[in-house]
Motif scaffolding. Structure first.
Motif, PDB file in Angstrom:
ATOM      1  N   THR A  37       0.833  -1.202   0.000  1.00 46.06           N
ATOM      2  CA  THR A  37       0.000   0.000   0.000  1.00 46.06           C
ATOM      3  C   THR A  37       0.866   1.251   0.000  1.00 46.06           C
ATOM      4  O   THR A  37       0.608   2.218  -0.735  1.00 46.06           O
ATOM      5  CB  THR A  37      -0.933   0.009   1.228  1.00 46.06           C
ATOM      6  N   ALA A  38       1.930   1.240   0.808  1.00 43.31           N
ATOM      7  CA  ALA A  38       2.849   2.386   0.831  1.00 43.31           C
ATOM      8  C   ALA A  38       3.565   2.541  -0.502  1.00 43.31           C
ATOM      9  O   ALA A  38       3.713   3.665  -1.013  1.00 43.31           O
ATOM     10  CB  ALA A  38       3.861   2.208   1.962  1.00 43.31           C
ATOM     11  N   LEU A  39       3.995   1.437  -1.092  1.00 44.25           N
ATOM     12  CA  LEU A  39       4.704   1.499  -2.369  1.00 44.25           C
ATOM     13  C   LEU A  39       3.815   2.030  -3.483  1.00 44.25           C
ATOM     14  O   LEU A  39       4.275   2.772  -4.363  1.00 44.25           O
ATOM     15  CB  LEU A  39       5.219   0.112  -2.757  1.00 44.25           C
ATOM     16  N   ASP A  40       2.533   1.654  -3.453  1.00 42.75           N
ATOM     17  CA  ASP A  40       1.624   1.970  -4.556  1.00 42.75           C
ATOM     18  C   ASP A  40       0.904   3.304  -4.392  1.00 42.75           C
ATOM     19  O   ASP A  40       0.157   3.718  -5.283  1.00 42.75           O
ATOM     20  CB  ASP A  40       0.588   0.857  -4.704  1.00 42.75           C
ATOM     21  N   LEU A  41       1.113   3.965  -3.271  1.00 41.12           N
ATOM     22  CA  LEU A  41       0.420   5.226  -3.035  1.00 41.12           C
ATOM     23  C   LEU A  41       0.803   6.259  -4.096  1.00 41.12           C
ATOM     24  O   LEU A  41       1.981   6.406  -4.432  1.00 41.12           O
ATOM     25  CB  LEU A  41       0.791   5.757  -1.648  1.00 41.12           C
ATOM     26  N   PRO A  42      -0.177   6.962  -4.672  1.00 40.66           N
ATOM     27  CA  PRO A  42       0.152   7.992  -5.661  1.00 40.66           C
ATOM     28  C   PRO A  42       1.128   9.027  -5.096  1.00 40.66           C
ATOM     29  O   PRO A  42       1.204   9.241  -3.880  1.00 40.66           O
ATOM     30  CB  PRO A  42      -1.215   8.624  -5.961  1.00 40.66           C
ATOM     31  N   ARG A  43       1.868   9.697  -5.984  1.00 39.91           N
ATOM     32  CA  ARG A  43       2.940  10.589  -5.569  1.00 39.91           C
ATOM     33  C   ARG A  43       2.433  11.842  -4.860  1.00 39.91           C
ATOM     34  O   ARG A  43       3.241  12.565  -4.256  1.00 39.91           O
ATOM     35  CB  ARG A  43       3.758  11.027  -6.789  1.00 39.91           C
ATOM     36  N   ASP A  44       1.127  12.101  -4.867  1.00 38.90           N
ATOM     37  CA  ASP A  44       0.626  13.286  -4.181  1.00 38.90           C
ATOM     38  C   ASP A  44       0.493  13.070  -2.680  1.00 38.90           C
ATOM     39  O   ASP A  44       0.121  13.982  -1.937  1.00 38.90           O
ATOM     40  CB  ASP A  44      -0.723  13.717  -4.764  1.00 38.90           C
TER      41      ASP A  44
END
Length: 229
Positions: free
Chosen positions: A210-217
């Motif tokens: 989930t942390a890895l896939d979180l959008p860059r915003d």
């Protein structure tokens, strides 16, 4: 599709993360202590790449990795390997202190240093799998907790230092998880081990992805995972 370097992929949380990333088509590089363990990892995760480096001897990591082909792109560096030895401050000598700090603190810091140039190019992500012991120290846990408190400091400093380079840093604090390390802990505590009483490694893996896939915003800087039972 991303490229990820994982320590501790031989079992527990590391194995669960490696499996999830490979299943979805990402490239995984797995750090192994020696050639024999690297071969075991390649059999378990066909198609993976391996690097050999002993976390117990962090002074040798730079030389060891310099003799091997390394990833040219790296979306994440996942520090999941660790060791634990319980005992009172008045009982454990420098051998346990040095071994624990080497594996749990100095080696992750050194690996991060070595791979930071690649992570910067990719605007990558460093994940430190810490522990509940990195938030509170209890009797008999002093050595392990000290290494994890230190790891939290490394992560916090790295996050501030690398913000301008868009390198994200996440610390994950799992509670007791059903892993071989937890089996050892329960044996040292003189208590029975029941995997169903603890967090499944796959649940911690879900938090990490989930942390890895979180959008860059947005940025998950810290995740605490506790048993739901």
């Amino acid at each position: 599709m991303g490229t990820h370097l994982i320590t501790g992929a031989g079992s527990g949380i590391g194995a669960a993360v490696a499996a999830r990333l490979q299943e979805r088509g990402d490239d995984i590089w797995l750090l192994a202590r020696n050639a024999q363990r690297a071969e075991l990892l390649r059999r378990r995760f066909p198609g993976c790449q391996t690097l050999i480096g002993d976390l117990a001897v962090p002074d040798r990591l730079s030389w060891a990795l310099g003799q091997q082909t390394q990833p040219v792109r790296l979306n994440s560096l996942l520090h999941i390997a660790g060791m634990v030895e319980l005992g009172g401050i008045g009982d454990l000598g420098t051998k346990v202190w040095n071994e624990t700090l080497a594996v749990n603190l100095v080696a992750p810091a050194e690996l991060t240093r070595l791979f930071l140039p690649t992570l910067r190019v990719s605007r990558g992500h460093v994940v430190f799998v810490n522990s509940g012991a990195g938030l509170a120290a209890h009797a008999e846990w002093g050595v392990y907790a000290a290494s994890k408190f230190g790891l939290r400091a490394v992560a916090d400093s790295l996050r501030a230092e690398e913000q301008a380079n868009s390198v994200r840093v996440t610390t994950v604090y799992p509670g007791r998880t059903a892993t071989p390390m937890q089996q050892k802990v329960r044996a040292q505590e003189g208590l029975p081990y029941d995997a169903d009483a603890f967090i499944a490694p796959e649940s911690v893996a879900t938090a990490i992805l989930t942390a890895l896939d979180l959008p860059r915003d947005a940025d998950l800087t810290e995740i605490t995972v506790r048993p739901g039972r």
